[in-house]
Structures are given as C-alpha cells and as structure tokens.
Design an enzyme around this catalytic site. Structure first.
Site, short mmCIF file in Angstrom:
data_model
loop_
_atom_site.label_atom_id
_atom_site.label_comp_id
_atom_site.label_asym_id
_atom_site.label_seq_id
_atom_site.Cartn_x
_atom_site.Cartn_y
_atom_site.Cartn_z
N ASP A 90 0.86 -1.18 0.11
CA ASP A 90 -0.05 0.01 0.08
C ASP A 90 0.76 1.14 0.08
O ASP A 90 1.90 1.22 0.71
CB ASP A 90 -0.85 0.14 1.36
CG ASP A 90 -2.10 -0.74 1.43
OD1 ASP A 90 -2.30 -1.69 0.33
OD2 ASP A 90 -3.01 -0.52 2.17
N HIS A 143 4.48 -7.32 0.20
CA HIS A 143 3.93 -8.77 -0.53
C HIS A 143 4.80 -9.10 -1.93
O HIS A 143 5.30 -8.39 -2.34
CB HIS A 143 2.48 -8.96 -0.73
CG HIS A 143 1.66 -8.79 0.67
ND1 HIS A 143 0.63 -9.67 0.85
CD2 HIS A 143 1.51 -7.84 1.51
CE1 HIS A 143 0.45 -9.45 1.84
NE2 HIS A 143 0.72 -8.36 2.35
N SER A 248 8.56 3.39 4.86
CA SER A 248 9.61 3.88 4.09
C SER A 248 9.26 3.81 2.52
O SER A 248 8.09 4.06 2.07
CB SER A 248 10.71 2.99 4.40
OG SER A 248 11.74 3.67 3.89
#
Length: 283
Positions: A90, A143, A248
């Site tokens: 995200d 992921h 980050s």
C-alpha cells in the site's frame, strides 16, 4: 528556505542512534506507553483502523505490533492471472518506468544509478523499476509481486534520511544513500529484486525467512545466498515477504523487455494498494 533547513538538520542528526531509540520505544510493551503511542498515531496520521483485522488497540502488544497490523481477509483481492505483476505494498507509486542508461528516476529532474542502488556493477538485465512510498498511515507489510524463488539477499548499510517529497527532490542519490535490503528472486520473467529502503525513524526491516535485519545491524555489506540445494524458499504472488516498522519505500526491479506498466509513464504519485495490478507481462 524551510526545506533546506529540514535537509540540513537531517545531516546533523545521528541517524542510527535516533532510529535505535525509536525502535526501543516502539517495542515497549508497557500498556500506558504503547496505547498512548497508538492513539497518537491514529489521530496524527488519520489511520483507518476499520481495515485492520484487529481493531481493539489494547490487543496489540506494542506500537510496532500495531504498525505491522494485518488487514481483514480478502480486503486486497489479487489477480490469479500469472501475467499480472501486483503491487507489493500500500502506498504511493511515486516513480516508475524504464531504466535508461543504467539510471532510475528519483524525482522530477533527479536521477540515480542502478549500480549505486544495488551496490554492484553486475546489474544483470534489470530494465524496469517501480518505487512505492509507504506513509506512516499505510499498511506496512510487503508482499510478493509475482511467483518466484528467493535466490539471494543483500543488506547494504547506509544513512537513514527521511523519505518524502522534500528529500527525494533535494537529496542526491537518496535511495542509494539510505540503508536498504535487496531480495532477489527467480521468476518467469527472469530475475527481479524487491528492495526495502530504510529511513529515519524506521524502527526495523524484517523478512519472514530471516527475521529482523535493520536498522544498522551490520556495519558492512552482508550477502545471504539461498540458491544452493539446501534452500528452496518459494513465494506465490501475494505472499508476505516482510515488513517495515513505521514507514519507508519499496523499489521493484524487473528484467527483460516484456513488462508493461498499467499506468502512463508521465504519471506519478499514484495512490496504489497491495495486490492491485501494477504491470502486465506481455508476449
């Protein structure tokens, strides 16, 4: 003027010490401390707790435990098409495109070299890149963007400048200066790399196969070879690779000439979610 002062102060800060202190505080299991920090973060960063699998903040054992919270099941659907490369996180797709003359775009008018990013003159066949910035309010697990087998992991020590619009436009070679962890995978399109870039106040980078690696756990470049017969670490698209303890940047590098992004290359700062279609593998 304010931007320049912000950058100057970061050069003066003891990056490693600051991040270690933040890590210690964020790992505290003192209920008063961790609950206060969680409430403060939710308010400050407008965190959407409704998406979290666990919405009761008292159930999180620490602030870091809250920051690497899981999402509700099926909240981020993923394409079953093997020719679709998915977003690993995200965040905001800040830059993406073709690696030209061994250079990647950091910000408008500012480039940095692939060689400096991976700290190697052996840049293999990397041809495309995508940079995703994770803000403190975002889901912080990373992921797998495509099915693949882990072949190598490289930790590169470095600075811990904050990563945001100001630093990306002002600090030369920002992503090649900051501490980072590079994970290499063998896939149907050849070698890809998923790069975790550290930043100021990031209290740690962890992977599911190794555990906590950063910040600044090693003074020199470290390499782990997973290509031998005794290792067989495979991931399906969408599997969790690891996480940041705060926020980050993730950079993806892909090989070959058959990857086409689903966005126009003159676009940037696109809001994106984990498992969302990022690119297509063309014939």
């Amino acid at each position: 003027m304010r931007d320049n002062l912000f950058i100057y102060l970061q050069y003066l800060l003891p990056h490693a010490l600051t991040s270690r202190l933040v890590s210690k505080l964020a790992d505290s299991e003192n209920k008063i401390i961790k609950n206060h920090l969680i409430k403060l973060a939710i308010k400050k960063f407008n965190i959407n707790l409704v998406e979290a699998k666990e919405t009761d903040i008292s159930k999180y054992k620490s602030f870091n435990d809250f920051f690497i919270r899981e999402l509700k099941d099926d909240l981020r659907p993923i394409s079953n098409d093997k020719n679709v490369i998915s977003s690993p996180a995200d965040g905001v797709l800040s830059q993406f495109g073709t690696i030209t003359d061994n250079s990647l775009i950091q910000a408008k008018g500012k480039l940095f070299s692939l060689e400096s990013l991976i700290a190697s003159s052996s840049t293999t066949n990397f041809t495309k890149f995508a940079t995703i910035y994770l803000s403190p309010k975002d889901y912080h697990r990373v992921h797998m963007p495509i099915d693949g087998k882990l072949t190598k992991m490289v930790y590169i020590p470095g600075k811990l400048f904050s990563v945001n619009k100001i630093t990306t436009s002002k600090v030369d070679n920002l992503f090649a200066k900051n501490e980072r962890l590079i994970c290499y995978f063998d896939t149907i399109i050849g070698e890809i790399a998923v790069i975790f870039v550290g930043a100021l106040l990031v209290a740690g980078i962890e992977t599911v196969w190794h555990g906590k690696i950063a910040p600044n756990y090693y003074k020199d470049i470290q390499t782990w070879d997973y290509n031998s017969a005794k290792f067989n670490i495979k991931f399906n698209k969408g599997d969790i690779l690891g996480w940041f303890n705060f926020g980050s940047t993730v950079i993806i590098l892909t090989s070959g000439n058959n990857v086409s992004f689903k966005f126009e290359e003159n676009q940037n700062n696109i809001k994106i979610q984990v498992n969302q279609d990022l690119a297509l593998i063309t014939e």
